[in-house]
Write a protein that holds these residues in place. Structure first.
Motif, PDB file in Angstrom:
ATOM      1  N   SER A  42       0.811  -1.215   0.000  1.00 45.48           N
ATOM      2  CA  SER A  42       0.000   0.000   0.000  1.00 45.48           C
ATOM      3  C   SER A  42       0.847   1.270   0.000  1.00 45.48           C
ATOM      4  N   SER A  43       2.114   1.139   0.348  1.00 41.10           N
ATOM      5  CA  SER A  43       3.014   2.288   0.358  1.00 41.10           C
ATOM      6  C   SER A  43       4.423   1.823   0.019  1.00 41.10           C
ATOM      7  N   LEU A  44       5.283   2.779  -0.267  1.00 44.16           N
ATOM      8  CA  LEU A  44       6.645   2.435  -0.653  1.00 44.16           C
ATOM      9  C   LEU A  44       7.400   1.794   0.510  1.00 44.16           C
ATOM     10  N   PRO A  45       8.078   0.686   0.267  1.00 48.62           N
ATOM     11  CA  PRO A  45       8.874   0.055   1.336  1.00 48.62           C
ATOM     12  C   PRO A  45      10.118   0.874   1.631  1.00 48.62           C
ATOM     13  N   GLY A  46      10.696   0.664   2.806  1.00 48.70           N
ATOM     14  CA  GLY A  46      11.888   1.399   3.193  1.00 48.70           C
ATOM     15  C   GLY A  46      13.070   1.163   2.276  1.00 48.70           C
ATOM     16  N   SER A  47      13.066   0.041   1.582  1.00 53.46           N
ATOM     17  CA  SER A  47      14.165  -0.248   0.660  1.00 53.46           C
ATOM     18  C   SER A  47      14.268   0.809  -0.436  1.00 53.46           C
ATOM     19  N   VAL A  48      13.153   1.464  -0.765  1.00 54.72           N
ATOM     20  CA  VAL A  48      13.177   2.493  -1.806  1.00 54.72           C
ATOM     21  C   VAL A  48      14.018   3.683  -1.352  1.00 54.72           C
ATOM     22  N   ASP A  49      13.889   4.066  -0.085  1.00 51.81           N
ATOM     23  CA  ASP A  49      14.701   5.168   0.439  1.00 51.81           C
ATOM     24  C   ASP A  49      16.182   4.813   0.384  1.00 51.81           C
ATOM     25  N   THR A  50      16.497   3.587   0.768  1.00 53.23           N
ATOM     26  CA  THR A  50      17.901   3.147   0.717  1.00 53.23           C
ATOM     27  C   THR A  50      18.428   3.185  -0.705  1.00 53.23           C
ATOM     28  N   ALA A  51      17.627   2.694  -1.649  1.00 54.62           N
ATOM     29  CA  ALA A  51      18.052   2.664  -3.048  1.00 54.62           C
ATOM     30  C   ALA A  51      18.226   4.069  -3.605  1.00 54.62           C
ATOM     31  N   ALA A  52      17.291   4.956  -3.278  1.00 56.24           N
ATOM     32  CA  ALA A  52      17.367   6.334  -3.770  1.00 56.24           C
ATOM     33  C   ALA A  52      18.607   7.033  -3.227  1.00 56.24           C
ATOM     34  N   ALA A  53      18.889   6.852  -1.947  1.00 49.96           N
ATOM     35  CA  ALA A  53      20.071   7.472  -1.343  1.00 49.96           C
ATOM     36  C   ALA A  53      21.351   6.853  -1.896  1.00 49.96           C
ATOM     37  N   ALA A  54      21.335   5.550  -2.137  1.00 51.26           N
ATOM     38  CA  ALA A  54      22.528   4.868  -2.641  1.00 51.26           C
ATOM     39  C   ALA A  54      22.915   5.369  -4.016  1.00 51.26           C
ATOM     40  N   ILE A  55      21.926   5.538  -4.893  1.00 49.26           N
ATOM     41  CA  ILE A  55      22.282   5.979  -6.245  1.00 49.26           C
ATOM     42  C   ILE A  55      22.730   7.430  -6.243  1.00 49.26           C
ATOM     43  N   GLU A  56      22.198   8.235  -5.319  1.00 45.60           N
ATOM     44  CA  GLU A  56      22.665   9.621  -5.213  1.00 45.60           C
ATOM     45  C   GLU A  56      24.087   9.658  -4.672  1.00 45.60           C
ATOM     46  N   ALA A  57      24.415   8.755  -3.754  1.00 41.92           N
ATOM     47  CA  ALA A  57      25.778   8.686  -3.235  1.00 41.92           C
ATOM     48  C   ALA A  57      26.762   8.301  -4.335  1.00 41.92           C
ATOM     49  N   VAL A  58      26.382   7.333  -5.162  1.00 39.76           N
ATOM     50  CA  VAL A  58      27.246   6.914  -6.269  1.00 39.76           C
ATOM     51  C   VAL A  58      27.400   8.043  -7.289  1.00 39.76           C
ATOM     52  N   HIS A  59      26.293   8.722  -7.596  1.00 39.71           N
ATOM     53  CA  HIS A  59      26.358   9.850  -8.525  1.00 39.71           C
ATOM     54  C   HIS A  59      27.273  10.945  -7.983  1.00 39.71           C
ATOM     55  N   THR A  60      27.169  11.245  -6.693  1.00 38.10           N
ATOM     56  CA  THR A  60      27.995  12.290  -6.095  1.00 38.10           C
ATOM     57  C   THR A  60      29.464  11.900  -6.106  1.00 38.10           C
ATOM     58  N   TYR A  61      29.740  10.642  -5.809  1.00 44.09           N
ATOM     59  CA  TYR A  61      31.139  10.168  -5.902  1.00 44.09           C
ATOM     60  C   TYR A  61      31.694  10.410  -7.295  1.00 44.09           C
ATOM     61  N   SER A  62      30.882  10.117  -8.316  1.00 47.58           N
ATOM     62  CA  SER A  62      31.364  10.271  -9.692  1.00 47.58           C
ATOM     63  C   SER A  62      31.655  11.730 -10.020  1.00 47.58           C
ATOM     64  N   LEU A  63      30.851  12.645  -9.483  1.00 44.06           N
ATOM     65  CA  LEU A  63      31.078  14.070  -9.732  1.00 44.06           C
ATOM     66  C   LEU A  63      32.351  14.550  -9.040  1.00 44.06           C
ATOM     67  N   ILE A  64      32.572  14.090  -7.808  1.00 41.98           N
ATOM     68  CA  ILE A  64      33.797  14.459  -7.093  1.00 41.98           C
ATOM     69  C   ILE A  64      35.020  14.047  -7.900  1.00 41.98           C
ATOM     70  N   HIS A  65      35.013  12.834  -8.401  1.00 41.53           N
ATOM     71  CA  HIS A  65      36.161  12.335  -9.162  1.00 41.53           C
ATOM     72  C   HIS A  65      36.256  12.982 -10.537  1.00 41.53           C
ATOM     73  N   ASP A  66      35.124  13.234 -11.194  1.00 42.03           N
ATOM     74  CA  ASP A  66      35.147  13.892 -12.502  1.00 42.03           C
ATOM     75  C   ASP A  66      35.793  15.277 -12.422  1.00 42.03           C
ATOM     76  N   ASP A  67      35.603  15.956 -11.302  1.00 41.04           N
ATOM     77  CA  ASP A  67      36.095  17.324 -11.156  1.00 41.04           C
ATOM     78  C   ASP A  67      37.592  17.407 -10.880  1.00 41.04           C
ATOM     79  N   LEU A  68      38.213  16.293 -10.549  1.00 41.60           N
ATOM     80  CA  LEU A  68      39.620  16.297 -10.156  1.00 41.60           C
ATOM     81  C   LEU A  68      40.534  16.769 -11.291  1.00 41.60           C
ATOM     82  N   PRO A  69      41.707  17.313 -10.963  1.00 40.35           N
ATOM     83  CA  PRO A  69      42.637  17.773 -11.997  1.00 40.35           C
ATOM     84  C   PRO A  69      43.006  16.708 -13.026  1.00 40.35           C
TER      85      PRO A  69
END
Length: 297
Positions: free
Chosen positions: A64-91
């Motif tokens: 009937s509602s979104l399971p807690g796993s959705v929050d974990t998945a959403a945060a996980a993919i944002e963490a991976v995306h942010t890691y990629s931006l940090i590394h992309d910006d490096l010299p």
């Protein structure tokens, strides 16, 4: 359903989840500050939005509602995306000074701290996914995100992009598409997969979402190339015109501005067409596709 209100709700929800990841003291305080600095730098949170919207669209009977796993998945993919931006910006990569209107992580801290902050965010994402109670689901989520973020996806696409910078001749349109299907598109496809998996989606639903995300990912990159030409640094929150300055092959350099804009519009139409199996329930994803080519940064 109001698109802006729903988008804001999704954004608030993933940011609340990310906050819980840093409630306990971290081993290295400076590292934690660098991680949080980049995570909280004002991102659009498009990938978490895709996770939430896909999950809501595919909720199986009995949920009937979104399971807690959705929050974990959403945060996980944002963490991976942010890691990629940090590394992309490096010299050693794009050598950028600005990201989302703020100093890049290595400028705010230092190169070593930025590298480690990216590494830590990547590992934290998988640690959190592995802790999901449903082991079968956790494994499926890790597999999707790992495939999308690794050598067969985002990292592989980044390598192709770096290799292309050393070429004397311009890439073909097909070569450029291959780079961005991996560098940008793979993680966007994973976002809809994560949401669909958490919600118990059918194979038909997953296939439709994959088609949608594949088109959306390319449209996102085409619009990025357009904005690098028509926007300004203050609006973009990063250095404008860097692609032209570095003589990079882009959709604009290969097609011209008007044709690139037409391609972005076509890709969005194709993305929306893939959602017809859900009609009329996919309104948020339809409007998100429009947002991708209408955004100014």
């Amino acid at each position: 359903m109001d698109f802006k209100l729903t988008a804001a709700a999704y954004k608030s929800r993933v940011e609340a989840e990310l906050e819980t990841w840093f409630e306990r003291p971290q081993v290295a305080e400076r590292l934690a500050r660098a991680m949080c600095y980049s995570l909280n730098a004002g991102g659009k949170r498009v990938r978490p939005m895709l996770v939430y919207a896909s999950a809501e669209l595919c909720l199986s009977e009995g949920l009937s509602s979104l399971p807690g796993s959705v929050d974990t998945a959403a945060a996980a993919i944002e963490a991976v995306h942010t890691y990629s931006l940090i590394h992309d910006d490096l010299p050693a990569m794009d050598d950028d000074d600005l990201r989302r209107g703020q100093a890049t992580c290595h400028r705010k801290f230092d190169e070593a701290t930025a590298i480690l902050a990216g590494d830590a965010l990547l590992n934290l994402a998988y640690e959190k996914l592995a802790a999901i109670d449903d082991a079968k689901l956790a494994l499926a989520l890790i597999r999707s995100l790992g495939n999308a973020a690794g050598a067969l996806g985002m990292v592989g696409g980044q390598m192709l992009d770096l290799e292309a910078e050393g070429l004397d001749s311009r890439l073909t349109l097909q070569q450029l598409e291959t780079i961005h299907r991996n560098k940008t598109g793979a993680l966007i496809i994973s976002a809809v997969q994560l949401g669909a998996l958490c919600a118990g989606a059918t194979e038909l639903q997953q296939a439709a979402l994959n088609r949608y995300a594949a088109k959306l990912g390319l449209a996102f990159q085409v619009q990025d190339d357009i904005l690098d030409v028509v926007s300004d640094s203050a609006t973009l929150g990063k250095d404008q015109g860097s692609d032209l300055e570095n003589n990079k092959s882009t959709y604009v350099s290969l097609l011209g501005l008007e044709s690139a804009q037409a391609l972005a519009a076509t890709l969005v139409d194709e993305a929306k067409a893939a959602l017809e199996v859900f009609a009329p329930g996919a309104r948020f994803l339809v409007e998100l596709a429009d947002y991708v080519v209408q955004r100014k940064y």
